[in-house]
Design a protein around this motif. Structure first.
Motif: not given
Lengths: 297, 352
Positions: A211-231
């Motif tokens: 659930w979390h990995m999908y919402n955070a890193h897959v959903n919409y245009d975030k794949f393969p990884m969202s930069p949020l938790f880094i930047t």
């Protein structure tokens, strides 16, 4: 908070909006790391009858090492849990209680409102967003829900931790110190802790890894990884798509106080040296070295 | 240096045994000439039940077994001539000509047999629930003429005093505990490798106690499976040294493993009020109280036996299913929506 991190950064011609702060990122790193280590060291025990369990234990250095890693990670995670409570209380004090008392405008009602409208507090709007989402997902509506800084899915993940860590922490302590636990509890309580610790871990892994990995890193245009938790920042298109209300709020704040927006492109542009300036620096350096060789002061 | 000490220990041990054995101190004698036939690997026969019986005796292996000093006729007492008829099953309680260490009495396993008869592994025991004779173990169910565990090229330093203690305790089950004997065994066991590995002990017990059908007949739990599901079982499985095995809990310290009793017997190590004592004697749990013994080691998720555990597991199962599957459903719905962003069930109004 706003003084340390700009709300909007402009880079490569694109605006990036602040979503999580440095402190929050660091807490996430610790939580993420300890969670992965706990899963890596705990699940081979849970699924000991699979071949990969033995290989994993052996890779980690044997059962003695594995359980030490597990316990250290657990202690750190529980420590983070208590620190986060301190962090929340500190924010309440710093951003409302202390300033309100200093100015003589404190009221309990307003304190409740402050907490109610804090980013992670579940509110009526979350239920409205869920309804809007279901309508959208079922093709009834063409409009996506307009989320705030943290939408209902993120709040679910957030508050699930407040259930999971106490359960895992308490049962973990009972399993770590069974002699102590059995000195004031019946023996079956340790058996229950064994079941609860294992099953709660399974639930946590299911929710986080899927659930979390999908919402955070897959959903919409975030794949393969969202930069949020880094930047800590999200690009404008993502903000408008998923956090429209927050996007509008930040724009409104920046409009009133332009200093909260940093144009990195302009800064880089201003810092660029002209050809003449580069030549001047180089020639001055060569001249200095030449004089030094001649012994001239 | 360790190797030298080990060699010296072996020499001393051999000298000690030679003074107490009937046969010569060198290699095993075959003065009965049994190996004339039994040295051939192909010596087999199909018995009346259709099973293939292998009569080959590997000399080298037998030479290093615990029965190496015993003549063939010492156990196969009904074999009096060559060639002989089908031999009867060996009676492990037969007295042989090997002298008991520290005394001049002939050695015998009868004491072990007596212990076994008094244990829960006797179908006539009062606590046995199903008196099915064929389900109960005999000597050869657990023992198979094991080899001495010490080999010259297999030297390890055994620093854990617990091992010495366990060795002597096991020896004392059969041999009288005299000062002379203790001296020799202390000297020898100082160099002896570990006792039976924990995995072997568990494997031996699992021959019967891992069978669900047998457990059902005797109204027992699958003890092997429930043990392996505990931290104790997993420690054994993943090779943790000194991990507790079946014997560590089911046998009192200093007693024979053949004297396992029912948990209902007040004399049993697993009697409810005695359980914590096994943990107390271990190096794992410091100063356990009586409450520690109430922690269940063979827990099954059964509503009738352990209702608290059952409902706890059920609760977490419901929580997992109730939390995860709705989230999964929402996730799938969103994926479908993303695949068809322009689709809608709403009718579009016609333009005038």
């Amino acid at each position: 908070m706003m003084r340390k991190m700009p709300l909007i950064k402009v880079k490569n011609g694109e605006k990036h909006y602040l979503k999580i702060t440095h402190g929050q990122k660091r807490q996430h790193y610790i939580l993420m790391t300890t969670f992965l280590l706990l899963v890596l060291t705990g699940f081979p025990l849970k699924f000991h009858y699979y071949g990969w369990a033995g290989s994993t234990i052996e890779f980690l250095g044997g059962l003695t090492v594995t359980r030490i890693i597990h316990r250290i990670s657990g202690v750190i995670m529980v420590g983070l849990f208590f620190y986060h409570w301190y962090y929340l209380i500190k924010n309440v004090m710093n951003y409302y209680v202390t300033p309100a008392r200093k100015t003589g405008t404190y009221s309990f009602k307003e304190l409740m409102l402050f907490m109610y409208y804090s980013p992670m507090c579940p509110r009526k709007k979350d239920w409205d967003d869920i309804v809007d989402f279901v309508k959208f997902a079922l093709f009834i509506s063409d409009e996506r829900p307009k989320h705030e800084r943290f939408h209902w899915r993120e709040k679910f993940d957030y508050w699930a931790v407040f259930w999971g860590i106490p359960v895992l922490g308490i049962t973990g302590i009972f399993l770590w110190f069974p002699v102590w636990a059995s000195s004031f509890m019946p023996g079956w309580a340790v058996n229950i802790s064994y079941i609860a610790h294992s099953d709660e871990a399974m639930l946590a892994v299911s929710v986080i890894f899927i659930w979390h990995m999908y919402n955070a890193h897959v959903n919409y245009d975030k794949f393969p990884m969202s930069p949020l938790f880094i930047t800590g920042y999200l690009p404008e298109d993502l903000m408008k798509h998923e956090y429209y209300v927050e996007w509008a709020r930040i724009n409104n704040v920046v409009e009133k106080d332009p200093s909260l927006m940093v144009d990195i492109d302009k800064q880089e542009e201003n810092e660029k040296l002209s050809h003449e300036e580069k030549l001047k620096i180089v020639r001055d350096q060569m001249s200095f070295l030449r004089k030094n060789d001649r012994g001239e002061e | 240096m360790m190797r030298i000490y080990a060699i010296i220990a072996v020499m001393v041990f051999s000298v000690f045994l030679s003074f107490n054995s009937y046969s010569a101190p060198t290699a095993v004698l075959d003065d009965e000439n049994c190996m004339m036939c039994h040295k051939y690997p192909g010596l087999t026969r199909v018995n009346d039940e259709g099973y293939l019986r292998l009569f080959f005796v590997e000399s080298e292996r037998y030479d290093h077994s615990v029965h190496t000093k015993v003549k063939c006729s010492g156990c196969h007492t009904d074999v009096t001539e060559i060639p002989h008829k089908e031999a009867k099953k060996v009676d492990c309680t037969t007295e042989c000509h090997i002298k008991n260490s520290g005394s001049e009495k002939p050695f015998s396993h009868k004491k072990i047999q007596d212990d076994l008869q008094a244990s829960i592994h006797n179908p006539e025991n009062e606590y046995v629930r199903a008196k099915i004779i064929e389900d109960f173990p005999t000597c050869t169910n657990c023992h198979n003429n094991p080899s001495y565990r010490f080999l010259e090229n297999d030297i390890d330093s055994v620093s854990d005093a617990r091992h010495k203690k366990r060795v002597l305790q096991k020896c004392n089950v059969c041999h009288d505990n005299t000062a002379e004997y203790t001296y020799f065994f202390n000297h020898v066991t100082h160099r002896i490798k570990d006792l039976a590995p924990s995995e072997d002990v568990v494997e031996t017990c699992s021959k019967c106690h891992s069978k669900d059908d047998m457990a059902k007949k005797h109204k027992l739990k699958n003890a092997a499976a429930t043990y392996l599901d505990t931290f104790h079982g997993k420690a054994v499985e993943f090779g943790l040294e000194n991990a507790p095995t079946c014997i560590d809990c089911h046998v009192k310290t200093g007693e024979s493993a053949h004297k396992i009793m029912s948990y209902k017997n007040p004399q049993s190590a697993t009697f409810e009020e005695n359980r914590y004592l096994a943990c107390k004697d271990s190096d794992c749990h410091a100063n356990p109280g009586k409450g520690f013994g109430t922690i269940r080691m063979h827990t099954v998720i059964d509503k009738n036996i352990y209702p608290v555990e059952f409902y706890t597991a059920l609760g977490f199962t419901i929580l997992t299913i109730g939390a995860f599957y709705p989230l999964l459903g929402l996730m799938i719905l969103e994926l479908i929506r993303e695949l068809f962003p322009n689709f809608s069930f709403r009718r579009k109004k016609k333009k005038d």
